[in-house]
Scaffold this active site. Sequence first.
Site, PDB file in Angstrom:
ATOM      1  N   HIS A  99      -4.849 -11.029 -34.957  1.00  0.00           N
ATOM      2  CA  HIS A  99      -6.281 -10.788 -35.098  1.00  0.00           C
ATOM      3  C   HIS A  99      -6.935 -10.392 -33.778  1.00  0.00           C
ATOM      4  O   HIS A  99      -7.982  -9.746 -33.779  1.00  0.00           O
ATOM      5  CB  HIS A  99      -6.964 -12.009 -35.700  1.00  0.00           C
ATOM      6  CG  HIS A  99      -6.709 -12.161 -37.161  1.00  0.00           C
ATOM      7  ND1 HIS A  99      -7.651 -12.637 -38.047  1.00  0.00           N
ATOM      8  CD2 HIS A  99      -5.613 -11.884 -37.913  1.00  0.00           C
ATOM      9  CE1 HIS A  99      -7.148 -12.655 -39.271  1.00  0.00           C
ATOM     10  NE2 HIS A  99      -5.903 -12.207 -39.213  1.00  0.00           N
ATOM     11  N   HIS A 260       3.676 -12.300 -42.890  1.00  0.00           N
ATOM     12  CA  HIS A 260       3.615 -13.273 -43.972  1.00  0.00           C
ATOM     13  C   HIS A 260       4.968 -13.922 -44.246  1.00  0.00           C
ATOM     14  O   HIS A 260       5.152 -14.548 -45.296  1.00  0.00           O
ATOM     15  CB  HIS A 260       3.065 -12.612 -45.234  1.00  0.00           C
ATOM     16  CG  HIS A 260       1.635 -12.207 -45.097  1.00  0.00           C
ATOM     17  ND1 HIS A 260       0.962 -11.463 -46.045  1.00  0.00           N
ATOM     18  CD2 HIS A 260       0.733 -12.440 -44.105  1.00  0.00           C
ATOM     19  CE1 HIS A 260      -0.286 -11.258 -45.639  1.00  0.00           C
ATOM     20  NE2 HIS A 260      -0.444 -11.839 -44.464  1.00  0.00           N
TER      21      HIS A 260
END
Length: 718
Positions: A99, A260
């Site tokens: 991020h 993920h």
Amino acid sequence: MSNESKCPFSGHNSKPQVTVGGGTANLHWWPNQLRVDLLNQHSERSNPLGKDFNYRQEFKKLDYYALKADIKNVLTDSQDWWPADWGNYTGLFIRLAWHAAGTYRMGDGRGGAGRGQQRFAPLNSWPDNASLDKARRLLWPVKQKYGQKISWADLFILAGNIALESSGFRTFGFGAGREDVWEPDNDVNWGDEKEWLAHRNSEALAGSNLAATEMGLIYVNPEGPQASGDPRSAAPFIRATFGNMAMDDEEIVALIAGGHTLGKTHGAAPADHVQADPEGAPIEQMGFGWANSYGTGVGKDAITSGLEVIWSQTPTQWSNYFFENLFKYEWVQERSPAGAIQWVAADAEAIIPDPFDPSIKRKPTMLTTDLTLRFDPEFEKISRRFLNDPQAFANAFARAWFKLTHRDMGPKARYLGPEVPAEDLIWQDPLPAASATPSSASIADAKAKIVALGLSAGELVSLAWASASTFRGGDKRGGANGAHIALSPQREWEVNKKAVETLTQIEELKASTQLSLADLIVLAGNVGVEQAAQAAGFNITVPFAPGRVDALQSQTDVESFQLLLGLADGFRNWKKQGVNTPAEVLLIDKAQQLTLTAPELTALIGGLRVLGTNWDGSQHGVFTQQVGVLSTDFFTNLLDMSNVWAPVDSTSEVFEGKDRKSGTVKFTATRNDLVFGSNSILRALAEVYAQADGKEKFVQDFVAAWTKVMNLDRFDLA
């Protein structure tokens, strides 16, 4: 004590409180006010380290591997105030790095991890960055220990790398060199939406510099467009957002699946249990946000995205379980405890470990956008290849992760540390190695040969400006090094047409000199400046630092370099056809990309205009009868009250300046020119040079700003 005499800061007075910086701001009255203030960001006044601090030198004092060991220890040192899932912060630190880097967009080069911006608003309080305040605080003891030898910006990315390595994954490498700033980057346009998570359509995204589908997200809504729960309709949004970061389909699949493979999402309860973000939280929360009133508020009760998904049977160890589970099971839509749309493997056994209770197992779960990798035809082909070839997946993710986390760092010359990969990558805009530095005698010989060409000062300056002014301070791309103006696509740009005519003559000199073409181009511009200054009565020598090299066409990603053209170059009075943004706004944008201050912008415009450097040879803004003389005529004539200005047509793009009494047309101008008389800040700066004692200062300031632009990409000189 009467009401009138109560202390105005006591909280008991009904009268408005008068506070510094409070009250109705200028932007309220004039919402379209030109943002000249953006050129004065990140000044020495906001930097506690002072102008002499050199991060590159400080980093060299760092015990790099001791730092890595300390970060690795943090991963498994679970804190009561934010307990680690499975006793390991691996997933949290990967998200922190992702991020931090994921705000980058290739369109304008802004965003990204390079300045540690996640510490400041709005990024520190974006909905998609919920709980990353905890990740940053977990790293504080490490930052405190190593001090200025490691920046926050580097620490965020390195922590993500170490998290991957601790899971058994082999990363592609790491380059340090990201320098912290001390305030938000207010130049970045995050979008016009006034509400968090307001949705954007994929067509608008594809044609913009925005890197997310919704205000406050890093990429896309994990529940699908507008939380539709439709994996197929998410595909164009995924391509648009990742594409704005220069990622292709294979990189997209690798990044989503790799990111993920580890960790989990958090959605233990509805969002109405969550309180204000860090910027809006009460002072006693000490920079923390998103306080959670559900249960303990942490650990098994944590709420971040509202989704409660665990992808892998080994969420702290690298594996291929993401793809195995994606294709093995049939997925049924469900709601998380927070009410968010997610998917569960209906035909699976409970094989996923609970993060806090080893006696509990769960069924595999996925996000809507995870399923896009199975149900979009092109993504599905790549996903199946990775399913059947785990090593290909690992290699693709390693490279895509490195690109994600280093894309905004510019050339490899900026990288620091022992783990910088040896391989040159095309997105790094690689350059050949520099040869021997030319001698003073060879530079003098080259200058003489340039003078002998008989080109005007304006022609020489125009070429050098065209070469150097592609630099973007956001991602450190562009600039004069490499002489990319001699290659596609820059050689074919409309704005460079006249500059390339001069370039052809400079290219013919190269064989008879010891300088690279890149150096010759800059030296030619310096010769032009020196000639123009001499014509104005000032004998100066423009500083010249040789050492530039010439890039090869094979080292130049044409599509990527095309973005450096931008929408306008107001310094040359050029604006791309069909662009409706006012020219003066784009001029500020360009100046900010060139890291110029408002005074530097003013000096450069005034000098370039009197040298006649407009891209098409027009006379707009050339307020002088002595073209080629580095005079202050631009400023004196612009501010002369005997001139009156009016637009030539309804577009108000071009203006005529007439004698106020006779009506005779004396000059023409664009908005780029007149803004230095109309904007109160820029006019104040223009007045400095229009004054009787401003001539010498103008020449000095122009030369200083010129030299700065010529050397913006000379990271080897730092």
